[in-house]
Structure formats: structure tokens, C-alpha cells
Design a protein around this motif. Structure first.
Motif, PDB file in Angstrom:
ATOM      1  N   VAL A  70       0.876  -1.176   0.000  1.00  0.00           N
ATOM      2  CA  VAL A  70       0.000   0.000   0.000  1.00  0.00           C
ATOM      3  C   VAL A  70       0.912   1.225   0.000  1.00  0.00           C
ATOM      4  CG1 VAL A  70      -1.677   1.332   1.328  1.00  0.00           C
ATOM      5  CG2 VAL A  70      -1.906  -1.136   1.179  1.00  0.00           C
ATOM      6  N   LEU A  71       0.749   2.046  -1.023  1.00  0.00           N
ATOM      7  CA  LEU A  71       1.560   3.268  -1.118  1.00  0.00           C
ATOM      8  C   LEU A  71       0.713   4.468  -0.735  1.00  0.00           C
ATOM      9  CD1 LEU A  71       4.136   4.858  -2.189  1.00  0.00           C
ATOM     10  CD2 LEU A  71       2.880   5.055  -4.340  1.00  0.00           C
ATOM     11  N   ILE A  72       1.192   5.225   0.248  1.00  0.00           N
ATOM     12  CA  ILE A  72       0.574   6.525   0.487  1.00  0.00           C
ATOM     13  C   ILE A  72       1.318   7.445  -0.480  1.00  0.00           C
ATOM     14  CG2 ILE A  72       0.079   8.369   2.159  1.00  0.00           C
ATOM     15  CD1 ILE A  72       0.691   4.837   3.333  1.00  0.00           C
ATOM     16  N   GLY A  73       0.747   7.567  -1.675  1.00  0.00           N
ATOM     17  CA  GLY A  73       1.420   8.291  -2.755  1.00  0.00           C
ATOM     18  C   GLY A  73       1.216   9.784  -2.610  1.00  0.00           C
ATOM     19  N   ASP A  74       2.156  10.524  -3.204  1.00  0.00           N
ATOM     20  CA  ASP A  74       1.937  11.976  -3.201  1.00  0.00           C
ATOM     21  C   ASP A  74       0.874  12.363  -4.230  1.00  0.00           C
ATOM     22  OD1 ASP A  74       3.487  11.540  -5.425  1.00  0.00           O
ATOM     23  OD2 ASP A  74       5.021  13.037  -4.928  1.00  0.00           O
ATOM     24  N   SER A  75       0.330  11.351  -4.939  1.00  0.00           N
ATOM     25  CA  SER A  75      -0.873  11.558  -5.760  1.00  0.00           C
ATOM     26  C   SER A  75      -2.024  11.994  -4.862  1.00  0.00           C
ATOM     27  CB  SER A  75      -1.229  10.279  -6.524  1.00  0.00           C
ATOM     28  OG  SER A  75      -1.242   9.170  -5.652  1.00  0.00           O
ATOM     29  N   GLN A 103      -6.550  16.144  -2.521  1.00  0.00           N
ATOM     30  CA  GLN A 103      -6.575  17.590  -2.259  1.00  0.00           C
ATOM     31  C   GLN A 103      -7.052  18.416  -3.457  1.00  0.00           C
ATOM     32  OE1 GLN A 103      -2.438  18.163  -1.055  1.00  0.00           O
ATOM     33  NE2 GLN A 103      -2.975  17.871   1.098  1.00  0.00           N
ATOM     34  N   GLY A 104      -7.147  17.781  -4.645  1.00  0.00           N
ATOM     35  CA  GLY A 104      -7.654  18.488  -5.824  1.00  0.00           C
ATOM     36  C   GLY A 104      -6.657  19.419  -6.491  1.00  0.00           C
ATOM     37  N   ASN A 105      -5.353  19.214  -6.242  1.00  0.00           N
ATOM     38  CA  ASN A 105      -4.340  20.052  -6.912  1.00  0.00           C
ATOM     39  C   ASN A 105      -4.037  19.512  -8.313  1.00  0.00           C
ATOM     40  OD1 ASN A 105      -3.866  21.709  -4.574  1.00  0.00           O
ATOM     41  ND2 ASN A 105      -2.779  19.970  -3.674  1.00  0.00           N
ATOM     42  N   ASP A 106      -3.448  20.370  -9.150  1.00  0.00           N
ATOM     43  CA  ASP A 106      -3.111  19.971 -10.519  1.00  0.00           C
ATOM     44  C   ASP A 106      -1.855  19.106 -10.578  1.00  0.00           C
ATOM     45  OD1 ASP A 106      -5.182  21.309 -11.603  1.00  0.00           O
ATOM     46  OD2 ASP A 106      -4.044  23.127 -12.087  1.00  0.00           O
ATOM     47  N   THR A 107      -0.977  19.242  -9.587  1.00  0.00           N
ATOM     48  CA  THR A 107       0.287  18.482  -9.581  1.00  0.00           C
ATOM     49  C   THR A 107       0.483  17.869  -8.195  1.00  0.00           C
ATOM     50  OG1 THR A 107       1.697  20.259  -8.724  1.00  0.00           O
ATOM     51  CG2 THR A 107       1.302  20.243 -11.108  1.00  0.00           C
ATOM     52  N   THR A 108       1.564  17.071  -8.071  1.00  0.00           N
ATOM     53  CA  THR A 108       1.863  16.466  -6.765  1.00  0.00           C
ATOM     54  C   THR A 108       2.681  17.422  -5.882  1.00  0.00           C
ATOM     55  OG1 THR A 108       3.857  15.440  -7.688  1.00  0.00           O
ATOM     56  CG2 THR A 108       1.854  14.099  -7.654  1.00  0.00           C
ATOM     57  N   GLY A 118      12.805   3.258  -5.120  1.00  0.00           N
ATOM     58  CA  GLY A 118      13.107   4.314  -6.089  1.00  0.00           C
ATOM     59  C   GLY A 118      11.925   4.533  -7.024  1.00  0.00           C
ATOM     60  N   HIS A 119      12.010   5.561  -7.833  1.00  0.00           N
ATOM     61  CA  HIS A 119      10.924   5.874  -8.795  1.00  0.00           C
ATOM     62  C   HIS A 119      11.577   6.653  -9.934  1.00  0.00           C
ATOM     63  CE1 HIS A 119       6.584   7.698  -9.333  1.00  0.00           C
ATOM     64  NE2 HIS A 119       7.172   7.488 -10.498  1.00  0.00           N
ATOM     65  N   ILE A 120      11.591   6.045 -11.137  1.00  0.00           N
ATOM     66  CA  ILE A 120      12.222   6.707 -12.290  1.00  0.00           C
ATOM     67  C   ILE A 120      11.305   6.621 -13.505  1.00  0.00           C
ATOM     68  CG2 ILE A 120      14.577   6.291 -11.443  1.00  0.00           C
ATOM     69  CD1 ILE A 120      14.768   3.999 -13.494  1.00  0.00           C
ATOM     70  N   GLY A 121      11.762   7.230 -14.608  1.00  0.00           N
ATOM     71  CA  GLY A 121      10.931   7.303 -15.810  1.00  0.00           C
ATOM     72  C   GLY A 121      10.192   8.630 -15.757  1.00  0.00           C
ATOM     73  N   LEU A 122       8.879   8.590 -15.865  1.00  0.00           N
ATOM     74  CA  LEU A 122       8.101   9.816 -15.668  1.00  0.00           C
ATOM     75  C   LEU A 122       7.976  10.040 -14.161  1.00  0.00           C
ATOM     76  CD1 LEU A 122       6.328  12.164 -16.636  1.00  0.00           C
ATOM     77  CD2 LEU A 122       4.393  10.623 -16.478  1.00  0.00           C
ATOM     78  N   THR A 123       8.621  11.074 -13.674  1.00  0.00           N
ATOM     79  CA  THR A 123       8.584  11.373 -12.239  1.00  0.00           C
ATOM     80  C   THR A 123       7.759  12.656 -12.054  1.00  0.00           C
ATOM     81  OG1 THR A 123      10.766  12.366 -12.607  1.00  0.00           O
ATOM     82  CG2 THR A 123      10.717  10.195 -11.574  1.00  0.00           C
ATOM     83  N   PRO A 124       6.509  12.523 -11.579  1.00  0.00           N
ATOM     84  CA  PRO A 124       5.583  13.664 -11.589  1.00  0.00           C
ATOM     85  C   PRO A 124       6.067  14.895 -10.810  1.00  0.00           C
ATOM     86  CG  PRO A 124       4.385  11.624 -11.246  1.00  0.00           C
ATOM     87  CD  PRO A 124       5.842  11.282 -11.151  1.00  0.00           C
ATOM     88  N   GLN A 125       6.990  14.716  -9.853  1.00  0.00           N
ATOM     89  CA  GLN A 125       7.487  15.902  -9.137  1.00  0.00           C
ATOM     90  C   GLN A 125       8.332  16.797 -10.053  1.00  0.00           C
ATOM     91  OE1 GLN A 125       9.387  14.776  -5.429  1.00  0.00           O
ATOM     92  NE2 GLN A 125       7.565  13.713  -4.677  1.00  0.00           N
ATOM     93  N   SER A 126       8.757  16.252 -11.207  1.00  0.00           N
ATOM     94  CA  SER A 126       9.552  17.055 -12.157  1.00  0.00           C
ATOM     95  C   SER A 126       8.704  17.545 -13.325  1.00  0.00           C
ATOM     96  CB  SER A 126      10.717  16.222 -12.700  1.00  0.00           C
ATOM     97  OG  SER A 126      11.515  15.756 -11.662  1.00  0.00           O
ATOM     98  N   ILE A 127       7.409  17.608 -13.153  1.00  0.00           N
ATOM     99  CA  ILE A 127       6.515  17.961 -14.261  1.00  0.00           C
ATOM    100  C   ILE A 127       6.867  19.309 -14.897  1.00  0.00           C
ATOM    101  CG2 ILE A 127       4.726  18.832 -12.638  1.00  0.00           C
ATOM    102  CD1 ILE A 127       4.221  17.348 -16.181  1.00  0.00           C
TER     103      ILE A 127
END
Ligand code: KIV
Length: 271
Positions: free
Chosen positions: A47-52, A58-63, A143-152
Motif C-alpha cells: 500500500v503506497l501513500i502516494g503523493d498523488s 486535495q484536488g491540486n493539478d500536480t503532486t 526508487g521511482h524513475i521514468g516519468l517522475t511527476p514531481q519534475s513535471i
């Protein structure tokens, strides 16, 4: 460990055993107690408590806007429902980018203040030192690589990564570097399936894909997306396992109608 049924608590050892034995890993996100309880009862591995959380809760456009305090608050709620699954917490934007020590301190905070078993952070080669420092202190890192939403804002769009040779090479180097730095697993987001396959075959640690094809050692989705709650978001990598938005809207419409028509509550539902 000789069978999945014997798993009392999913740990880094379990995940490595699953990979070695060719068994797939299931992962989903949760942000609240009730959803987490349903995932746990269904037998999810991670179970991931994702920054999604930033987008879907929270209804934001990004993480980007979600904070350490908010991640910790939601992790505490989710953790109360979990006894078997591994709990992984996303380190939010700017909780580890500033310096190795800052990342180390914040990872420690998550494990100190919540029952989580691991943290996840986005980035490859440039984060190797941070991952090393955190794992050396006994804190498991995904880790998390590829499309990393914090770098949008750097990427400029949520398009698939690693399509051209240079970018694919960079992602492969990132994967190797995250493993060498001591991570126990790696999320591969929105990259070509053949690149994910190559990475999965060249690493000892399990890969968890989201939009990265079937060859990854496991899969993760954002729970409100796969349950069909998030009607405005339907990228090709999300499969809708339910249509909860329709169910909920119909239920609420029926409730409103019953209230207006004085059909709710009935005598049986009154004291
Ligand atoms: O924040 C998130 O939900 C994630 C994904 C990998 C699902 O990082």
C-alpha cells in the motif's frame, strides 16, 4: 518462505523472494482508513501513500503542494487498517531535494512518526547519495524513475519517457544507480514496455510498473483511478476495474429523491 499464503507481513525479503520465484507483486495507493482496509482485506502486497494524494485527495493539478505533515497524517490513518501489506510512503516534493541530510532527516521522520516500513523518492543517478545515506540507516527506500511527476515543470508534460535512445540509456543508468545505492524496489513510470523489460531483467531488485508494460515484477495503480472514481482522468495505462463514480452518483441521486419524497427514513429506520 515456501508459499505466498505463509506471508504474515510483506517485507523487503518477501518482495525479493517474489521476484526470485517469478511471482508478481501487487501494489495500490491509499490515503484513508476505509480504502486501506478494503485493499488489505483483498490481499494487496504493497500500500503506497502516494503523493498523488495532492491530486486525488486535495484536488491540486500536480503532486508538488503536498507537505510532509500531510503525508504523515494520511499514513497514520492508512496504517491503522494494515497488518499484512508493506506500507510505503512517498517523500513529498522538496523534502529530499535540498540536501542529502534534509532527505535523511525527513525519511527518518516518516519511519519515526508512522508505522510505515519504507519511503519512496523520485530520481535516479542524482539521488544515489541520498538513497545510500537513508538505506545505510536501516530505512528501506523504493526508487521511482521514468516519468517522475514531481519534475513535471521540467518535463513540460506527462508524456511517456525513454522513447529515444539517449533517454532510454539515461533511464537504464538511473535504474542501475538506484539499485547500487541500496534501494529494495524500483517504480518504473510510463516508459516503453521493452525498456522496462530490459531494466527488470538487469536488476536483482523488483521493478513495479505503472504504464510500463507487463514484464515488470509488479504493478501499481492509483486506487481512485482503477476504481473508476476519477472520471476526468483516463490514460491508456489505467484499467477501470469498477465504475464507482456512476455507482456513487446513482446512490446519491436515489438518496436525494427519497429525502425529498419523504421516503427516507422509514419507520424501521427511526427510533
Ligand atoms: O504518488 C503516487 O501515487 C505514485 C504512483 C507510483 C502510483 O507515485
Amino acid at each position: 518462505m515456501s508459499s505466498e499464503k505463509e506471508i504474515k507481513r510483506v517485507t523487503t525479503l518477501t518482495l525479493s523472494w517474489l521476484k526470485k520465484n517469478g511471482k508478481k507483486i501487487s501494489a495500490l495507493t491509499a490515503y484513508d482508513f476505509i480504502t486501506a482496509k478494503l485493499l488489505e482485506e483483498a490481499g494487496i502486497d504493497i500500500v503506497l501513500i502516494g503523493d498523488s494524494l495532492s491530486n486525488v485527495f486535495q484536488g491540486n493539478d500536480t503532486t508538488l503542494p503536498v507537505t510532509m505533515d500531510e503525508m504523515i497524517y494520511h499514513t497514520k490513518a492508512v496504517s491503522k487498517a494494515i497488518s499484512r501489506a508493506m506500507i510505503v510512503v512517498d517523500m513529498p516534493f522538496m523534502s529530499y531535494q535540498l540536501s542529502v541530510d534534509e532527505g535523511f532527516r525527513n525519511a527518518g521522520r516518516i519511519l519515526k512518526e508512522t508505522p510505515a516500513g519504507a519511503v519512496k523518492l523520485e530520481g535516479g543517478v542524482r539521488l544515489a547519495e541520498t538513497i545510500r545515506k537513508i538505506t545505510d540507516a536501516g530505512i528501506p527506500v523504493m526508487g521511482h524513475i521514468g516519468l517522475t511527476p514531481q519534475s513535471i515543470h521540467k518535463f513540460g508534460s506527462y508524456r511517456e519517457r525513454g522513447k529515444d535512445i539517449d533517454e532510454a540509456e539515461e533511464i537504464l543508468n538511473d535504474a542501475k544507480s538506484v539499485e547500487q545505492a541500496g534501494a529494495f524496489a524500483l517504480v518504473l513510470e510510463k516508459i516503453p514496455a521493452d525498456l522496462a523489460k530490459k531494466i527488470t531483467e538487469s536488476l536483482k531488485i523488483p521493478t513495479i510498473g505503472i504504464g510500463a508494460g507487463v514484464h515488470c515484477d509488479g504493478q501499481i495503480l492509483v486506487t481512485p483511478d482503477m476504481l473508476g472514481l476519477n472520471v476526468d482522468f483516463h490514460p491508456r495505462f489505467v484499467r477501470h476495474y469498477a465504475k464507482l463514480a456512476d455507482e456513487i452518483t446513482n446512490a446519491v441521486k436515489n438518496y436525494i429523491e427519497d429525502v425529498k419524497q419523504k421516503k427516507f427514513p422509514s419507520d424501521d429506520e427511526s427510533y
